[in-house]
Scaffold this motif. Structure first.
Motif, PDB file in Angstrom:
ATOM      1  N   ARG A  94       0.817  -1.304   0.056  1.00  0.00           N
ATOM      2  CA  ARG A  94       0.085   0.121  -0.003  1.00  0.00           C
ATOM      3  C   ARG A  94       1.021   1.236  -0.096  1.00  0.00           C
ATOM      4  NH1 ARG A  94      -4.347  -1.672   4.357  1.00  0.00           N
ATOM      5  NH2 ARG A  94      -5.821  -2.835   3.226  1.00  0.00           N
ATOM      6  N   TRP A  95       2.050   1.262   0.900  1.00  0.00           N
ATOM      7  CA  TRP A  95       3.024   2.273   0.916  1.00  0.00           C
ATOM      8  C   TRP A  95       3.530   2.857  -0.419  1.00  0.00           C
ATOM      9  CZ3 TRP A  95       4.096   5.670   5.042  1.00  0.00           C
ATOM     10  CH2 TRP A  95       5.193   6.401   4.699  1.00  0.00           C
ATOM     11  N   LEU A  96       3.699   1.577  -1.115  1.00  0.00           N
ATOM     12  CA  LEU A  96       4.568   2.053  -2.568  1.00  0.00           C
ATOM     13  C   LEU A  96       3.415   2.341  -3.574  1.00  0.00           C
ATOM     14  CD1 LEU A  96       6.936  -0.838  -2.305  1.00  0.00           C
ATOM     15  CD2 LEU A  96       7.544   1.373  -1.927  1.00  0.00           C
ATOM     16  N   ASN A  97       2.236   1.692  -3.403  1.00  0.00           N
ATOM     17  CA  ASN A  97       1.403   2.029  -4.683  1.00  0.00           C
ATOM     18  C   ASN A  97       0.381   3.459  -4.274  1.00  0.00           C
ATOM     19  OD1 ASN A  97       2.038  -0.205  -5.987  1.00  0.00           O
ATOM     20  ND2 ASN A  97       0.886  -1.460  -5.122  1.00  0.00           N
ATOM     21  N   ASP A  98       0.413   4.134  -3.319  1.00  0.00           N
ATOM     22  CA  ASP A  98      -0.432   5.235  -3.047  1.00  0.00           C
ATOM     23  C   ASP A  98       0.265   6.190  -2.306  1.00  0.00           C
ATOM     24  OD1 ASP A  98      -2.638   6.635  -2.705  1.00  0.00           O
ATOM     25  OD2 ASP A  98      -3.566   5.441  -1.421  1.00  0.00           O
ATOM     26  N   ASP A  99       1.015   6.887  -3.164  1.00  0.00           N
ATOM     27  CA  ASP A  99       1.808   8.178  -2.478  1.00  0.00           C
ATOM     28  C   ASP A  99       0.720   8.974  -1.601  1.00  0.00           C
ATOM     29  OD1 ASP A  99       4.061   7.225  -3.718  1.00  0.00           O
ATOM     30  OD2 ASP A  99       4.101   8.718  -5.320  1.00  0.00           O
ATOM     31  N   GLU A 100      -0.426   9.270  -2.054  1.00  0.00           N
ATOM     32  CA  GLU A 100      -1.444  10.145  -1.610  1.00  0.00           C
ATOM     33  C   GLU A 100      -1.993   9.661  -0.317  1.00  0.00           C
ATOM     34  OE1 GLU A 100      -2.021  13.686  -2.043  1.00  0.00           O
ATOM     35  OE2 GLU A 100      -0.253  13.738  -3.611  1.00  0.00           O
ATOM     36  N   GLY A 101      -2.147   8.451  -0.195  1.00  0.00           N
ATOM     37  CA  GLY A 101      -2.580   7.884   0.959  1.00  0.00           C
ATOM     38  C   GLY A 101      -1.795   7.358   2.196  1.00  0.00           C
ATOM     39  N   GLY A 141      16.487   2.633  14.976  1.00  0.00           N
ATOM     40  CA  GLY A 141      17.366   1.590  15.288  1.00  0.00           C
ATOM     41  C   GLY A 141      17.640   0.569  13.868  1.00  0.00           C
ATOM     42  N   LYS A 142      16.871   0.965  12.751  1.00  0.00           N
ATOM     43  CA  LYS A 142      16.855   0.037  11.633  1.00  0.00           C
ATOM     44  C   LYS A 142      17.747   0.852  11.019  1.00  0.00           C
ATOM     45  CE  LYS A 142      12.058  -1.780  10.873  1.00  0.00           C
ATOM     46  NZ  LYS A 142      12.445  -3.054  11.111  1.00  0.00           N
ATOM     47  N   THR A 143      18.480   0.000  10.043  1.00  0.00           N
ATOM     48  CA  THR A 143      19.682   0.597   9.174  1.00  0.00           C
ATOM     49  C   THR A 143      18.860   1.082   7.896  1.00  0.00           C
ATOM     50  OG1 THR A 143      19.531  -1.433   7.668  1.00  0.00           O
ATOM     51  CG2 THR A 143      21.300  -1.160   9.643  1.00  0.00           C
ATOM     52  N   LYS A 144      19.622   2.113   7.144  1.00  0.00           N
ATOM     53  CA  LYS A 144      19.032   2.777   5.930  1.00  0.00           C
ATOM     54  C   LYS A 144      18.430   1.843   4.955  1.00  0.00           C
ATOM     55  CE  LYS A 144      20.857   6.810   4.795  1.00  0.00           C
ATOM     56  NZ  LYS A 144      21.542   7.755   4.156  1.00  0.00           N
ATOM     57  N   GLU A 145      19.283   0.695   4.937  1.00  0.00           N
ATOM     58  CA  GLU A 145      18.775  -0.274   3.889  1.00  0.00           C
ATOM     59  C   GLU A 145      17.499  -1.017   4.469  1.00  0.00           C
ATOM     60  OE1 GLU A 145      20.245  -4.621   2.638  1.00  0.00           O
ATOM     61  OE2 GLU A 145      21.608  -3.403   2.863  1.00  0.00           O
ATOM     62  N   GLU A 146      17.375  -1.204   5.774  1.00  0.00           N
ATOM     63  CA  GLU A 146      16.123  -1.756   6.080  1.00  0.00           C
ATOM     64  C   GLU A 146      14.974  -1.164   6.045  1.00  0.00           C
ATOM     65  OE1 GLU A 146      17.592  -4.758   9.878  1.00  0.00           O
ATOM     66  OE2 GLU A 146      17.683  -2.473   9.977  1.00  0.00           O
ATOM     67  N   THR A 194      15.049   1.443   3.682  1.00  0.00           N
ATOM     68  CA  THR A 194      14.497   1.456   2.193  1.00  0.00           C
ATOM     69  C   THR A 194      13.824  -0.217   1.718  1.00  0.00           C
ATOM     70  OG1 THR A 194      16.398   2.819   1.816  1.00  0.00           O
ATOM     71  CG2 THR A 194      15.511   1.541  -0.133  1.00  0.00           C
ATOM     72  N   THR A 195      14.010  -0.904   2.312  1.00  0.00           N
ATOM     73  CA  THR A 195      13.398  -2.302   2.016  1.00  0.00           C
ATOM     74  C   THR A 195      12.054  -2.204   2.602  1.00  0.00           C
ATOM     75  OG1 THR A 195      15.083  -3.515   2.374  1.00  0.00           O
ATOM     76  CG2 THR A 195      13.261  -4.802   2.480  1.00  0.00           C
ATOM     77  N   LEU A 196      11.490  -1.457   3.473  1.00  0.00           N
ATOM     78  CA  LEU A 196      10.300  -1.550   4.121  1.00  0.00           C
ATOM     79  C   LEU A 196       9.347  -0.306   3.461  1.00  0.00           C
ATOM     80  CD1 LEU A 196       8.343  -2.262   6.478  1.00  0.00           C
ATOM     81  CD2 LEU A 196       9.194  -0.458   7.900  1.00  0.00           C
ATOM     82  N   LEU A 197       9.965   0.966   2.999  1.00  0.00           N
ATOM     83  CA  LEU A 197       9.196   1.987   2.514  1.00  0.00           C
ATOM     84  C   LEU A 197       9.689   2.445   1.148  1.00  0.00           C
ATOM     85  CD1 LEU A 197       9.401   4.364   5.861  1.00  0.00           C
ATOM     86  CD2 LEU A 197       7.576   2.714   5.364  1.00  0.00           C
ATOM     87  N   GLY A 198      10.677   1.599   0.619  1.00  0.00           N
ATOM     88  CA  GLY A 198      10.883   1.934  -0.826  1.00  0.00           C
ATOM     89  C   GLY A 198      11.781   3.213  -0.725  1.00  0.00           C
ATOM     90  N   PRO A 199      12.241   3.683  -1.937  1.00  0.00           N
ATOM     91  CA  PRO A 199      13.241   4.642  -2.072  1.00  0.00           C
ATOM     92  C   PRO A 199      12.445   5.904  -1.693  1.00  0.00           C
ATOM     93  CG  PRO A 199      12.532   4.322  -4.271  1.00  0.00           C
ATOM     94  CD  PRO A 199      11.980   3.218  -3.209  1.00  0.00           C
ATOM     95  N   PRO A 200      13.313   6.921  -1.011  1.00  0.00           N
ATOM     96  CA  PRO A 200      13.016   8.124  -0.553  1.00  0.00           C
ATOM     97  C   PRO A 200      12.391   8.890  -1.559  1.00  0.00           C
ATOM     98  CG  PRO A 200      15.089   8.002  -0.188  1.00  0.00           C
ATOM     99  CD  PRO A 200      14.713   6.570  -0.695  1.00  0.00           C
ATOM    100  N   THR A 201      11.523  10.097  -1.227  1.00  0.00           N
ATOM    101  CA  THR A 201      11.190  10.939  -2.360  1.00  0.00           C
ATOM    102  C   THR A 201      12.252  11.935  -2.535  1.00  0.00           C
ATOM    103  OG1 THR A 201       9.058  10.860  -1.107  1.00  0.00           O
ATOM    104  CG2 THR A 201       9.467  12.741  -2.688  1.00  0.00           C
ATOM    105  N   GLU A 202      12.524  12.148  -3.931  1.00  0.00           N
ATOM    106  CA  GLU A 202      13.438  13.240  -4.390  1.00  0.00           C
ATOM    107  C   GLU A 202      12.834  14.590  -4.264  1.00  0.00           C
ATOM    108  OE1 GLU A 202      16.529  12.581  -5.656  1.00  0.00           O
ATOM    109  OE2 GLU A 202      16.312  10.567  -5.308  1.00  0.00           O
TER     110      GLU A 202
END
Length: 189
Positions: free
Chosen positions: A105-112, A128-133, A135-143
């Motif tokens: 849901r997070w990856l498919n609905d930017d507005e939601g 405590g999570k690494t940047k890689e973790e 990114t795995t959970l939330l996808g790439p950050p917004t530019e």
């Protein structure tokens, strides 16, 4: 004027007020994306209980020969009142379901994302999570340049919550030297 007639007028006045209350509830639930809570269910139930109470009082003070007409009115008003209550509770349930965080849901609905972020922060310990973790959970950050610093990532969440939605909400996560999340904030621009 008889007590029965006064009670009937009071009941009809309350029915109009009841309809207005539920239309305001429906607008509010939709506008702020409210979900199920003890307070929301209590607020929805109170007008319905009062509707039943006013009908019971009207029934009690009605002449014996009008009881059949009052019974039909009770069924009609209770059914209509219950349908508004039921619709409002269903809307709360749908909002509750739509507010459950999943990576998909997070990856498919930017507005939601704005509705998912509270569940994300409550159920997933990001500190405590690494940047890689992350990114795995939330996808790439917004530019974006909003709130951007050298040691953080920023995620666009959508238009801010509330009735007047003028700004955007953002999730900002800061990392330490070993790329572990140390702080997160929700911000509006």
């Amino acid at each position: 004027m008889s007590v029965s007639r006064i009670l009937n007028y009071a009941l009809y006045l309350y029915v109009l007020l009841y309809a207005l209350i539920y239309f305001i509830y429906i607008f509010y639930i939709n506008a702020v994306h409210a979900s199920i809570s003890l307070m929301s269910i209590s607020a929805l139930l109170l007008p319905f209980v009062l509707l039943l109470f006013f009908q019971w009082i009207s029934w009690k003070y009605t002449d014996q020969h009008n009881k059949r007409k009052i019974k039909i009115r009770f069924i009609v008003l209770s059914s209509l009142g219950f349908s508004l209550l039921f619709y409002s509770v269903v809307m709360l349930g749908v909002n509750e379901y739509e507010s459950r965080f999943t990576t998909e849901r997070w990856l498919n609905d930017d507005e939601g994302r704005v509705y998912l972020v509270d569940d994300l922060m409550n159920d997933h310990e990001l500190i405590g999570k690494t940047k890689e973790e992350v990114t795995t959970l939330l996808g790439p950050p917004t530019e974006t340049e909003y709130f951007k610093e050298k040691d953080n990532v920023v995620f666009y969440l959508g238009a801010e919550r509330g009735i007047i939605r003028m700004d955007s909400e953002w999730l900002v996560i800061w990392f330490d030297g070993s790329d572990k999340a140390v702080k997160l904030e929700l911000r509006t621009d």
